[in-house]
Design a protein around this motif. Structure first.
Motif, PDB file in Angstrom:
ATOM      1  N   ASN A  36      -0.022 -47.330  24.733  1.00 19.37           N
ATOM      2  CA  ASN A  36       0.579 -47.500  23.415  1.00 19.37           C
ATOM      3  C   ASN A  36       1.485 -48.708  23.507  1.00 19.37           C
ATOM      4  O   ASN A  36       2.416 -48.731  24.303  1.00 19.37           O
ATOM      5  CB  ASN A  36       1.430 -46.286  23.030  1.00 19.37           C
ATOM      6  CG  ASN A  36       0.666 -44.972  23.142  1.00 19.37           C
ATOM      7  OD1 ASN A  36      -0.539 -44.940  22.916  1.00 19.37           O
ATOM      8  ND2 ASN A  36       1.358 -43.907  23.500  1.00 19.37           N
ATOM      9  N   ILE A  48      10.575 -37.824  21.261  1.00 19.01           N
ATOM     10  CA  ILE A  48      10.111 -37.392  22.581  1.00 19.01           C
ATOM     11  C   ILE A  48      10.921 -38.132  23.641  1.00 19.01           C
ATOM     12  O   ILE A  48      11.074 -39.336  23.578  1.00 19.01           O
ATOM     13  CB  ILE A  48       8.617 -37.690  22.782  1.00 19.01           C
ATOM     14  CG1 ILE A  48       7.796 -37.006  21.709  1.00 19.01           C
ATOM     15  CG2 ILE A  48       8.164 -37.249  24.163  1.00 19.01           C
ATOM     16  CD1 ILE A  48       6.345 -37.363  21.745  1.00 19.01           C
ATOM     17  N   PHE A  99       2.495 -31.366  14.016  1.00 17.72           N
ATOM     18  CA  PHE A  99       3.611 -32.267  13.751  1.00 17.72           C
ATOM     19  C   PHE A  99       4.926 -31.489  13.675  1.00 17.72           C
ATOM     20  O   PHE A  99       4.935 -30.330  13.265  1.00 17.72           O
ATOM     21  CB  PHE A  99       3.384 -33.005  12.427  1.00 17.72           C
ATOM     22  CG  PHE A  99       2.090 -33.760  12.366  1.00 17.72           C
ATOM     23  CD1 PHE A  99       1.918 -34.938  13.087  1.00 17.72           C
ATOM     24  CD2 PHE A  99       1.029 -33.299  11.600  1.00 17.72           C
ATOM     25  CE1 PHE A  99       0.720 -35.636  13.032  1.00 17.72           C
ATOM     26  CE2 PHE A  99      -0.174 -33.990  11.543  1.00 17.72           C
ATOM     27  CZ  PHE A  99      -0.325 -35.167  12.264  1.00 17.72           C
ATOM     28  N   PHE A 123      -2.477 -32.825  19.956  1.00 15.16           N
ATOM     29  CA  PHE A 123      -1.239 -33.394  19.424  1.00 15.16           C
ATOM     30  C   PHE A 123      -0.023 -32.952  20.238  1.00 15.16           C
ATOM     31  O   PHE A 123       0.113 -31.778  20.547  1.00 15.16           O
ATOM     32  CB  PHE A 123      -1.063 -32.995  17.960  1.00 15.16           C
ATOM     33  CG  PHE A 123      -1.979 -33.778  17.062  1.00 15.16           C
ATOM     34  CD1 PHE A 123      -1.510 -34.853  16.342  1.00 15.16           C
ATOM     35  CD2 PHE A 123      -3.327 -33.458  16.989  1.00 15.16           C
ATOM     36  CE1 PHE A 123      -2.352 -35.601  15.538  1.00 15.16           C
ATOM     37  CE2 PHE A 123      -4.187 -34.200  16.186  1.00 15.16           C
ATOM     38  CZ  PHE A 123      -3.697 -35.275  15.463  1.00 15.16           C
ATOM     39  N   ASN A 166      -3.235 -49.629  20.312  1.00 16.16           N
ATOM     40  CA  ASN A 166      -3.580 -48.556  21.242  1.00 16.16           C
ATOM     41  C   ASN A 166      -4.825 -48.943  22.008  1.00 16.16           C
ATOM     42  O   ASN A 166      -5.727 -49.571  21.456  1.00 16.16           O
ATOM     43  CB  ASN A 166      -3.851 -47.241  20.499  1.00 16.16           C
ATOM     44  CG  ASN A 166      -2.618 -46.664  19.824  1.00 16.16           C
ATOM     45  OD1 ASN A 166      -2.526 -46.630  18.606  1.00 16.16           O
ATOM     46  ND2 ASN A 166      -1.660 -46.227  20.615  1.00 16.16           N
ATOM     47  N   ARG A 186       4.468 -40.305  15.625  1.00 13.22           N
ATOM     48  CA  ARG A 186       3.227 -41.000  15.292  1.00 13.22           C
ATOM     49  C   ARG A 186       2.109 -40.574  16.227  1.00 13.22           C
ATOM     50  O   ARG A 186       2.339 -40.340  17.395  1.00 13.22           O
ATOM     51  CB  ARG A 186       3.406 -42.513  15.475  1.00 13.22           C
ATOM     52  CG  ARG A 186       4.355 -43.123  14.490  1.00 13.22           C
ATOM     53  CD  ARG A 186       4.471 -44.589  14.796  1.00 13.22           C
ATOM     54  NE  ARG A 186       5.613 -45.173  14.141  1.00 13.22           N
ATOM     55  CZ  ARG A 186       5.539 -45.907  13.041  1.00 13.22           C
ATOM     56  NH1 ARG A 186       4.385 -46.122  12.472  1.00 13.22           N
ATOM     57  NH2 ARG A 186       6.619 -46.424  12.509  1.00 13.22           N
ATOM     58  N   ALA A 187       0.910 -40.524  15.689  1.00  9.76           N
ATOM     59  CA  ALA A 187      -0.240 -40.335  16.553  1.00  9.76           C
ATOM     60  C   ALA A 187      -0.340 -41.562  17.454  1.00  9.76           C
ATOM     61  O   ALA A 187      -0.176 -42.686  17.002  1.00  9.76           O
ATOM     62  CB  ALA A 187      -1.512 -40.191  15.718  1.00  9.76           C
ATOM     63  N   ALA A 188      -0.561 -41.340  18.752  1.00  5.10           N
ATOM     64  CA  ALA A 188      -0.638 -42.446  19.713  1.00  5.10           C
ATOM     65  C   ALA A 188      -1.926 -42.305  20.522  1.00  5.10           C
ATOM     66  O   ALA A 188      -2.815 -41.538  20.159  1.00  5.10           O
ATOM     67  CB  ALA A 188       0.596 -42.440  20.600  1.00  5.10           C
ATOM     68  N   SER A 247       2.514 -48.013  17.346  1.00  2.00           N
ATOM     69  CA  SER A 247       1.405 -47.427  18.115  1.00  2.00           C
ATOM     70  C   SER A 247       1.785 -46.059  18.669  1.00  2.00           C
ATOM     71  O   SER A 247       0.970 -45.394  19.290  1.00  2.00           O
ATOM     72  CB  SER A 247       1.052 -48.327  19.295  1.00  2.00           C
ATOM     73  OG  SER A 247       1.980 -48.139  20.352  1.00  2.00           O
TER      74      SER A 247
END
Lengths: 249, 249
Positions: free
Chosen positions: B56, A249, A132, A225, B179, A214-216, B61
């Motif tokens: 996503n 991003i 992260f 990751f 997701n 966020r985790a996607a 998401s």
């Protein structure tokens, strides 16, 4: 596996709107002492395999309680991910005849590219494979597998370091949601009696990360990751030497 | 490992505000055909170990693009989590002399407690160890390790099933973020040439979950997931037989 477990919530402060970093060092050290006391008490009950300490702050961190708090969960098994980490530490120890984390502290201190802060007793590092943005790990300089060995002097020192790092994150990211997660060895007696893990090989540490991404789907599908902030830039920023690197991003 | 990879974004529809479940079956089948075409094209380049397809939808998401889209990432390694899944399928095959997922479909269809939907070619199941509330896995009835084998007839059938499940989620949870993640075997030629994994042992499937809860400190620290909705209740709800079970903890 027995259907047994424990879950405790520690109230960090009576004041509803404070974060850990707003507490005086002595008050924060007292929270750490309380965590240590409860971890020891749960371990003494003898049925658990692992004790997990964590803190969720802010809705995006997964927190469901607003008031500042820390949680302890004791489980009757060693979670698979924790087991993988302990096994990796075992393999490294068998190969190098020294602790992987002790070596990491030494190398990161010497390289001084990802070191965020260092005191007499602790080092804070932006790990080279951070998952992260602005992730920080705090490790005791003196090898110790379990958090329950934390003594009063170390508690004051750790409180000072937490205040500094969480305070910097709070100021930089406008009081961001964050997670703080303890990683430690299995319950000492559990390791010793089962003989399946080399007792004492792990080196406890805290992992802290503000929730900025966020985790996607990619993360959930692969366990890999995507992190747009290099740890070297994160360390420079957290040391106050560099402006913010955009985490989007 | 070579520093090589590919990342493609598929535009699901020219219409900005539509979800996959709003598309006519033929249009959704065309999206699936396009995904299959691109996966095959990437695999034919010969350098990748694994191709990851995911979607996503909605900010929570992890989506950074609002327009409906699907992503494909090809990696030069088999991600650790994928390798663990393939290894587990290998162990099960060596033990039972049959595919773990074929057996799962048979047992879940027979038990009929967690089966969400079944067509001539696919089964949708709320997995017995669901990580997330209302998580659904869609599996082809006929054993197939890789998504690239999807043919036109299967594409229409899968599109119908996706429309039904995503449509139910959209109506029930007010157009939730979600997701959608493909799990499949390593690139076929990669498996065959390396000899490190039993080729063909995996059984591709889609994993879908609305984002109603968040991973928090406990999940990040242990890899274990707290899910307040039992999969049997999720299946009944998604079949339209039961009212909503509250997903808040």
């Amino acid at each position: 596996m027995d259907g047994i477990g424990a879950h405790e919530v520690i109230i960090d402060t009576p004041l509803h709107s404070l974060d850990l970093s707003d507490l005086p060092t002595a008050a924060l050290a007292e929270v750490l002492r309380m965590i240590g006391d409860r971890v020891r008490a749960l371990e003494a009950e003898g049925w658990s395999a692992y004790v997990q300490v964590f803190k969720n702050k802010g809705e995006a961190s997964g927190a469901s309680i607003v008031h500042p708090h820390t949680q302890i969960v004791a489980t009757p098994l060693i979670p698979g991910q924790v087991r993988d980490e302990i096994r990796a530490a075992e393999r490294a120890f068998k190969r190098d005849h020294r602790c992987l984390f002790c070596r990491l502290i030494e190398e990161e201190t010497s390289a001084d590219e990802r070191l965020v802060r260092r005191s007499d007793r602790f080092a804070a590092i932006a790990p080279f494979a951070s998952r992260f943005p602005y992730e920080v790990h705090i490790l005791p300089l003196l090898h110790a597998p379990n958090f329950s060995s934390l003594n009063g002097g170390e508690g004051i020192d750790l409180a000072d370091m937490l205040r500094a790092i969480l305070g910097r994150m709070k100021a930089a990211f406008s009081d961001p949601p964050y997670n703080l997660v303890l990683h430690q060895g299995a319950r000492p007696d559990f390791s010793a009696t089962r003989g399946i893990l080399l007792p004492g090989v792990f080196h406890w540490h805290l992992e802290i990360f503000p929730v900025l991404t966020r985790a996607a789907g990619f993360e959930w599908g692969t366990g890999l990751f995507i992190n747009p902030v290099p740890p070297e830039a994160a360390a420079r920023f957290l040391r106050g030497e560099q402006e913010l690197v955009q985490a989007e991003i």
